[in-house]
Design a protein around this motif. Structure first.
Motif, PDB file in Angstrom:
ATOM      1  N   GLU A  54      42.874  16.701  12.667  1.00  0.00           N
ATOM      2  CA  GLU A  54      41.441  16.826  12.990  1.00  0.00           C
ATOM      3  C   GLU A  54      41.284  18.093  13.825  1.00  0.00           C
ATOM      4  O   GLU A  54      42.236  18.493  14.512  1.00  0.00           O
ATOM      5  CB  GLU A  54      40.971  15.638  13.846  1.00  0.00           C
ATOM      6  CG  GLU A  54      40.398  14.483  13.071  1.00  0.00           C
ATOM      7  CD  GLU A  54      39.578  13.560  13.970  1.00  0.00           C
ATOM      8  OE1 GLU A  54      39.711  13.623  15.206  1.00  0.00           O
ATOM      9  OE2 GLU A  54      38.803  12.779  13.421  1.00  0.00           O
ATOM     10  N   ALA A 133      38.431   6.674  17.011  1.00  0.00           N
ATOM     11  CA  ALA A 133      37.623   6.298  18.175  1.00  0.00           C
ATOM     12  C   ALA A 133      38.448   5.458  19.152  1.00  0.00           C
ATOM     13  O   ALA A 133      37.895   4.833  20.045  1.00  0.00           O
ATOM     14  CB  ALA A 133      36.406   5.504  17.718  1.00  0.00           C
ATOM     15  N   ASP A 164      27.793   8.790  24.056  1.00  0.00           N
ATOM     16  CA  ASP A 164      28.258   8.006  22.915  1.00  0.00           C
ATOM     17  C   ASP A 164      29.571   7.311  23.301  1.00  0.00           C
ATOM     18  O   ASP A 164      30.644   7.892  23.201  1.00  0.00           O
ATOM     19  CB  ASP A 164      28.453   8.949  21.723  1.00  0.00           C
ATOM     20  CG  ASP A 164      29.048   8.259  20.512  1.00  0.00           C
ATOM     21  OD1 ASP A 164      29.386   7.068  20.601  1.00  0.00           O
ATOM     22  OD2 ASP A 164      29.170   8.932  19.478  1.00  0.00           O
ATOM     23  N   TYR A 167      31.805   5.393  19.855  1.00  0.00           N
ATOM     24  CA  TYR A 167      32.697   6.163  18.967  1.00  0.00           C
ATOM     25  C   TYR A 167      33.662   7.053  19.742  1.00  0.00           C
ATOM     26  O   TYR A 167      34.338   7.882  19.135  1.00  0.00           O
ATOM     27  CB  TYR A 167      31.854   7.020  18.014  1.00  0.00           C
ATOM     28  CG  TYR A 167      31.072   6.186  17.031  1.00  0.00           C
ATOM     29  CD1 TYR A 167      31.685   5.664  15.891  1.00  0.00           C
ATOM     30  CD2 TYR A 167      29.740   5.878  17.250  1.00  0.00           C
ATOM     31  CE1 TYR A 167      30.976   4.877  14.990  1.00  0.00           C
ATOM     32  CE2 TYR A 167      29.019   5.091  16.346  1.00  0.00           C
ATOM     33  CZ  TYR A 167      29.649   4.599  15.224  1.00  0.00           C
ATOM     34  OH  TYR A 167      28.952   3.813  14.340  1.00  0.00           O
ATOM     35  N   SER A 168      33.718   6.880  21.060  1.00  0.00           N
ATOM     36  CA  SER A 168      34.458   7.847  21.874  1.00  0.00           C
ATOM     37  C   SER A 168      35.830   7.347  22.300  1.00  0.00           C
ATOM     38  O   SER A 168      35.957   6.401  23.069  1.00  0.00           O
ATOM     39  CB  SER A 168      33.649   8.195  23.131  1.00  0.00           C
ATOM     40  OG  SER A 168      34.430   8.996  23.975  1.00  0.00           O
ATOM     41  N   ARG A 223      29.886  13.785  24.328  1.00  0.00           N
ATOM     42  CA  ARG A 223      29.208  14.325  23.147  1.00  0.00           C
ATOM     43  C   ARG A 223      28.888  13.192  22.157  1.00  0.00           C
ATOM     44  O   ARG A 223      29.620  12.202  22.088  1.00  0.00           O
ATOM     45  CB  ARG A 223      30.170  15.323  22.492  1.00  0.00           C
ATOM     46  CG  ARG A 223      29.689  16.076  21.312  1.00  0.00           C
ATOM     47  CD  ARG A 223      30.771  17.080  20.872  1.00  0.00           C
ATOM     48  NE  ARG A 223      31.977  16.433  20.391  1.00  0.00           N
ATOM     49  CZ  ARG A 223      32.173  16.022  19.135  1.00  0.00           C
ATOM     50  NH1 ARG A 223      31.229  16.185  18.225  1.00  0.00           N
ATOM     51  NH2 ARG A 223      33.316  15.450  18.770  1.00  0.00           N
ATOM     52  N   GLN A 225      29.256  11.729  18.765  1.00  0.00           N
ATOM     53  CA  GLN A 225      30.318  11.931  17.766  1.00  0.00           C
ATOM     54  C   GLN A 225      29.746  11.761  16.352  1.00  0.00           C
ATOM     55  O   GLN A 225      30.047  10.776  15.670  1.00  0.00           O
ATOM     56  CB  GLN A 225      31.431  10.892  17.983  1.00  0.00           C
ATOM     57  CG  GLN A 225      31.916  10.763  19.399  1.00  0.00           C
ATOM     58  CD  GLN A 225      33.139  11.605  19.661  1.00  0.00           C
ATOM     59  OE1 GLN A 225      34.115  11.559  18.927  1.00  0.00           O
ATOM     60  NE2 GLN A 225      33.079  12.397  20.708  1.00  0.00           N
ATOM     61  N   HIS A 226      28.939  12.743  15.925  1.00  0.00           N
ATOM     62  CA  HIS A 226      28.302  12.631  14.603  1.00  0.00           C
ATOM     63  C   HIS A 226      29.329  12.399  13.506  1.00  0.00           C
ATOM     64  O   HIS A 226      29.075  11.708  12.528  1.00  0.00           O
ATOM     65  CB  HIS A 226      27.511  13.902  14.292  1.00  0.00           C
ATOM     66  CG  HIS A 226      26.327  14.098  15.180  1.00  0.00           C
ATOM     67  ND1 HIS A 226      25.226  13.283  15.132  1.00  0.00           N
ATOM     68  CD2 HIS A 226      26.093  15.007  16.156  1.00  0.00           C
ATOM     69  CE1 HIS A 226      24.346  13.686  16.037  1.00  0.00           C
ATOM     70  NE2 HIS A 226      24.860  14.716  16.670  1.00  0.00           N
ATOM     71  N   GLU A 227      30.530  12.984  13.677  1.00  0.00           N
ATOM     72  CA  GLU A 227      31.540  12.909  12.612  1.00  0.00           C
ATOM     73  C   GLU A 227      32.056  11.491  12.402  1.00  0.00           C
ATOM     74  O   GLU A 227      32.667  11.201  11.367  1.00  0.00           O
ATOM     75  CB  GLU A 227      32.698  13.878  12.899  1.00  0.00           C
ATOM     76  CG  GLU A 227      33.587  13.549  14.097  1.00  0.00           C
ATOM     77  CD  GLU A 227      33.059  14.102  15.433  1.00  0.00           C
ATOM     78  OE1 GLU A 227      31.834  14.253  15.572  1.00  0.00           O
ATOM     79  OE2 GLU A 227      33.896  14.357  16.329  1.00  0.00           O
ATOM     80  N   ARG A 228      31.844  10.600  13.392  1.00  0.00           N
ATOM     81  CA  ARG A 228      32.333   9.221  13.244  1.00  0.00           C
ATOM     82  C   ARG A 228      31.218   8.221  12.955  1.00  0.00           C
ATOM     83  O   ARG A 228      31.478   7.070  12.653  1.00  0.00           O
ATOM     84  CB  ARG A 228      33.083   8.789  14.517  1.00  0.00           C
ATOM     85  CG  ARG A 228      34.459   9.379  14.583  1.00  0.00           C
ATOM     86  CD  ARG A 228      35.250   8.924  15.764  1.00  0.00           C
ATOM     87  NE  ARG A 228      35.788  10.077  16.455  1.00  0.00           N
ATOM     88  CZ  ARG A 228      36.687  10.903  15.949  1.00  0.00           C
ATOM     89  NH1 ARG A 228      37.196  10.662  14.766  1.00  0.00           N
ATOM     90  NH2 ARG A 228      37.097  11.948  16.618  1.00  0.00           N
ATOM     91  N   GLN A 229      29.965   8.653  13.093  1.00  0.00           N
ATOM     92  CA  GLN A 229      28.857   7.713  12.923  1.00  0.00           C
ATOM     93  C   GLN A 229      28.491   7.597  11.451  1.00  0.00           C
ATOM     94  O   GLN A 229      28.311   8.607  10.783  1.00  0.00           O
ATOM     95  CB  GLN A 229      27.649   8.170  13.743  1.00  0.00           C
ATOM     96  CG  GLN A 229      27.948   8.162  15.227  1.00  0.00           C
ATOM     97  CD  GLN A 229      26.817   8.721  16.063  1.00  0.00           C
ATOM     98  OE1 GLN A 229      25.739   8.997  15.574  1.00  0.00           O
ATOM     99  NE2 GLN A 229      27.087   8.888  17.350  1.00  0.00           N
TER     100      GLN A 229
END
Ligand code: CP
Length: 311
Positions: A54, A133, A164, A167-168, A223, A225-229
Motif C-alpha cells: 500500500e 484498518a 475517522d 477505518y483507522s 484523516r 480513510q476514503h480508500e477503505r470506506q
C-alpha cells in the motif's frame, strides 16, 4: 526488562512494560540522531526488506532510514513493479525474499491480519507497518513517545482522537498504547465513523466535538480513510470540516498547553485549518522525527539489542 519477541505485529498483545521498553530505547536513539555521527553498527550484516503493498511516505522512508542508521542492508520492494502483479502470492513472495536471506520483513498491506499470517511461517522477523484498518503499531508507539517526551507522562492525560476512527489502524494502535499507559481516551467524529463499540476498549465516545476537546491535553486528528470506506459515511467534506475540523474557535476549548497531533498525510482545511497544522501547538513534524527513533528501537530490540547498550 529484556525484549523477547520475534516480531512486532500489534500493540494489543504488548504489555505496558514492553511498550515502555521500546519508548525508553527510542529515547536513546533520539540522542543518537542528534549526534554528528548518526549511525550505529547494531544491524551490520542484516538485510531489511521494506515490503509495502500500500502507498506510504513517512513509514516507508522512516523504516528505510532507521535500518540504514543501524547499518543494515535495505531493499525497497515496490509492489507495482513486482511479480505480485503477475499473481504471485504474498507467501511465495516472502519465501523468495527469505531464500535471499532477508532477516526482517517490514510489511504494509491492505488486508487486516496480513503480518500475523506471515509470522506463522516466516523465518525472518515480521514488523507490521500498517495492516488494513487493524493496527499500525509503530505509529501508535511514536505517538505515545511524542506525548511522553512533551508532557513527561501519559498516565492521567486527556487524549482526544478525532476523525475517522472506524477505518483507522492508527486509532486502534493509539487506543491500545494509550489505555495501557493510563491515559483517558475520548473518541469523536461522525456517528457513522465512531460507533459505540469502541467503548469496549475503555474509551469515551462522543459525537459532539466541543464536548470531546474541552480541556484536552492532546488532540490527535485522523484523516478520512476514503480508500477503505465502501459507502458515503457523511454528507460532504465541507460538512465534515465545519462539524469536526479543528479551527481557531475550537482551539480555545483545549488545555492552553495542548498538543495537536496528526499521523499524516494531512488534508489541510478538512481535519485541521492550515495555520493550526503549522502553528505553535502542532507537533506533527516532531512525530515524524520521533518515528525514526522509535523504528530504530524496534529493529534494535527485535535483533536482540539491550537497553543502555546503544553506542
Ligand atoms: N502515518 C503514516 O502511516 O503515513 P504514511 O502512510 O505516509 O506512511
Amino acid at each position: 526488562m529484556i525484549w523477547n519477541r520475534r516480531h512486532l505485529l500489534d500493540l494489543q498483545s504488548l504489555s505496558s512494560e514492553e511498550i515502555n521498553l521500546i519508548l525508553d530505547v527510542a529515547r536513546e536513539f533520539r540522542a543518537v540522531g542528534e549526534r554528528d555521527v548518526k549511525k550505529v553498527s547494531a544491524l551490520q550484516g542484516k538485510t531489511v526488506v521494506n515490503l509495502f503493498v500500500e502507498p506510504s511516505t513517512r513509514t516507508r522512508i522512516s523504516f528505510e532510514l532507521a535500518a540504514l542508521r543501524l547499518s543494515a542492508d535495505v531493499i525497497n520492494f515496490t509492489a507495482e513493479a513486482s511479480s505480485l502483479k503477475k499473481g504471485e502470492t504474498l507467501k511465495d513472495t516472502v519465501r523468495n525474499l527469505e531464500a535471499m536471506n532477508a532477516d526482517f520483513i517490514i510489511l504494509r498491506h491492505g488486508a487486516s491480519g496480513a503480518p500475523h499470517f506471515l509470522s506463522r511461517f516466516a523465518r525472518s522477523h515480521v514488523i507490521n507497518a500498517g495492516d488494513g484498518a487493524h493496527e499500525h503499531p509503530t505509529q501508535g508507539l511514536l505517538d505515545a513517545f511524542t506525548i511522553r517526551e512533551r508532557k513527561g507522562r501519559i498516565a492521567g492525560l486527556k487524549v482526544t482522537i478525532l476523525g475517522d476512527i472506524l477505518y483507522s489502524r492508527v486509532a486502534r494502535s493509539n487506543i491500545w498504547a494509550l489505555k495501557k499507559l493510563g491515559a483517558d481516551v475520548t473518541l469523536c467524529g461522525p456517528p457513522t465513523l465512531v460507533p459505540r463499540v469502541f467503548e469496549q476498549m475503555g474509551c469515551r465516545v462522543t459525537w459532539n466535538v466541543e464536548e470531546a476537546i474541552r480541556g484536552a491535553d492532546v488532540v490527535n486528528l485522523l484523516r478520512i480513510q476514503h480508500e477503505r470506506q465502501r459507502k458515503t459515511m457523511f454528507p460532504s467534506i465541507g460538512e465534515y470540516a465545519s462539524l469536526f475540523g479543528l479551527n481557531q474557535a475550537r482551539m480555545s476549548l483545549l488545555h492552553p498547553e495542548a498538543l495537536i497531533m496528526h499521523p499524516g498525510p494531512i488534508n489541510r482545511g478538512v481535519e485541521i485549518e492550515s495555520e493550526l497544522a503549522d502553528g505553535g501547538r502542532s507537533v506533527i513534524l516532531e512525530q515524524v522525527t520521533n518515528g525514526l527513533a522509535v523504528r530504530m528501537a524496534v529493529l534494535y530490540l527485535i535483533n536482540g539489542g539491550r537497553p543502555g547498550e546503544v553506542h
